[in-house]
Write a protein that holds these residues in place. Structure first.
Motif, mmCIF file in Angstrom:
data_model
loop_
_atom_site.group_PDB
_atom_site.id
_atom_site.type_symbol
_atom_site.label_atom_id
_atom_site.label_comp_id
_atom_site.label_asym_id
_atom_site.label_seq_id
_atom_site.Cartn_x
_atom_site.Cartn_y
_atom_site.Cartn_z
ATOM 1 N N PRO A 80 0.787 -1.242 0.000
ATOM 2 C CA PRO A 80 0.000 0.000 0.000
ATOM 3 C C PRO A 80 0.817 1.289 0.000
ATOM 4 O O PRO A 80 0.429 2.265 -0.623
ATOM 5 C CB PRO A 80 -0.842 -0.120 1.275
ATOM 6 N N HIS A 111 1.752 1.765 -3.482
ATOM 7 C CA HIS A 111 0.549 2.022 -4.281
ATOM 8 C C HIS A 111 0.153 3.486 -4.212
ATOM 9 O O HIS A 111 -0.384 4.027 -5.178
ATOM 10 C CB HIS A 111 -0.591 1.121 -3.827
ATOM 11 N N TRP A 116 1.387 5.550 -6.906
ATOM 12 C CA TRP A 116 0.727 5.333 -8.190
ATOM 13 C C TRP A 116 -0.760 5.668 -8.126
ATOM 14 O O TRP A 116 -1.551 5.182 -8.924
ATOM 15 C CB TRP A 116 0.952 3.886 -8.654
ATOM 16 N N SER A 133 -3.097 5.475 -5.345
ATOM 17 C CA SER A 133 -4.002 4.907 -4.351
ATOM 18 C C SER A 133 -4.269 5.901 -3.227
ATOM 19 O O SER A 133 -3.385 6.658 -2.823
ATOM 20 C CB SER A 133 -3.413 3.629 -3.753
ATOM 21 N N CYS A 137 4.643 0.585 -11.311
ATOM 22 C CA CYS A 137 3.234 0.211 -11.275
ATOM 23 C C CYS A 137 3.056 -1.186 -11.873
ATOM 24 O O CYS A 137 2.329 -2.020 -11.336
ATOM 25 C CB CYS A 137 2.411 1.252 -12.035
ATOM 26 N N LEU A 164 4.214 -3.776 -9.367
ATOM 27 C CA LEU A 164 3.269 -3.892 -8.254
ATOM 28 C C LEU A 164 2.075 -4.744 -8.669
ATOM 29 O O LEU A 164 1.602 -5.583 -7.900
ATOM 30 C CB LEU A 164 2.791 -2.511 -7.795
ATOM 31 N N ARG A 210 1.156 -8.715 -7.060
ATOM 32 C CA ARG A 210 -0.105 -9.025 -6.380
ATOM 33 C C ARG A 210 -1.086 -9.843 -7.223
ATOM 34 O O ARG A 210 -2.009 -10.429 -6.683
ATOM 35 C CB ARG A 210 -0.810 -7.736 -5.967
ATOM 36 N N MET A 224 -6.302 -4.264 -4.913
ATOM 37 C CA MET A 224 -5.201 -3.352 -5.221
ATOM 38 C C MET A 224 -4.806 -3.456 -6.691
ATOM 39 O O MET A 224 -4.520 -2.441 -7.325
ATOM 40 C CB MET A 224 -3.995 -3.635 -4.331
ATOM 41 N N LEU A 270 -4.971 -0.366 -9.284
ATOM 42 C CA LEU A 270 -3.805 0.083 -10.048
ATOM 43 C C LEU A 270 -4.074 0.041 -11.550
ATOM 44 O O LEU A 270 -3.696 0.959 -12.280
ATOM 45 C CB LEU A 270 -2.581 -0.766 -9.706
#
Length: 186
Positions: free
Chosen positions: A33, A36, A39, A41, A127, A130, A134, A145, A149
């Motif tokens: 997070p 994130h 990017w 979030s 990004c 990430l 996940r 998430m 993204l």
């Protein structure tokens, strides 16, 4: 339900663990997070998640350095699950570190970009990486998430890279499903 962790306490924990990691000559990249947020979030950051360049051979030294910075190992957690208890406020912050041992992890380390996490300069996973880190997870929050993204960064990500790496990692079907969900929420 636990109460939110104040951002300044997360920053303090991040500074402590980075001092331990970097003091040993290893690199750390923000994931989870806190990355994130770099990017787009808006999720609250409740802990520290890092991808680190050290491996199992350096684990004991790293854990010792982290303890020297005031962190404690979490019983029942992973080998690099720690917690920072702040004696001044009485609050705690969970710190999760993942050793870059897989090809995907090593690639994420190498592709990381200079950025800011909680207004603190440090390397941040791209990004695309990430999303890939996940996308294969069965944890609903991880999927959320990934969808987030994809939705917020669809026009900026290198889709060919994400597709190629997802196929190589065997997670393309999960990524495709998340992408479809992101398009529906757009």
């Amino acid at each position: 339900m636990t109460s939110p962790v104040p951002p300044e306490l997360v920053v303090k924990a991040l500074r402590k663990i980075l001092a331990a990691i970097e003091g040993l000559g290893h690199k750390a990249v923000a994931i989870g997070p806190m990355a994130h947020q770099s990017w787009g979030s808006k999720r609250e950051v409740q802990g520290v998640e890092l991808l680190i360049s050290s491996g199992e051979a350096h684990r004991a030294t790293l854990l010792g350095a982290a303890r020297g910075e005031g962190l404690q190992q979490v019983s029942g957690g992973g080998p690099l699950s720690m917690r920072f208890p702040d004696p001044r406020t009485g609050g705690t912050v969970d710190v999760e570190m993942t050793e870059a041992t897989t090809p995907l992890h090593k690639q994420a380390m190498g592709r990381a970009q200079p950025g800011a996490v909680l207004q603190m300069p440090m390397a941040v996973a791209t990004c695309e990486d990430l999303i890939l880190l996940r996308a294969g997870s069965a944890v609903p929050a991880d999927r959320e998430m990934v969808v987030e993204l994809l939705r917020w960064n669809a026009g900026r990500i290198d889709a060919a890279y994400v597709k190629r790496e997802a196929e190589a990692a065997g997670i393309f079907d999960k990524l495709k499903s998340a992408w479809q969900e992101a398009k529906q929420k757009a």
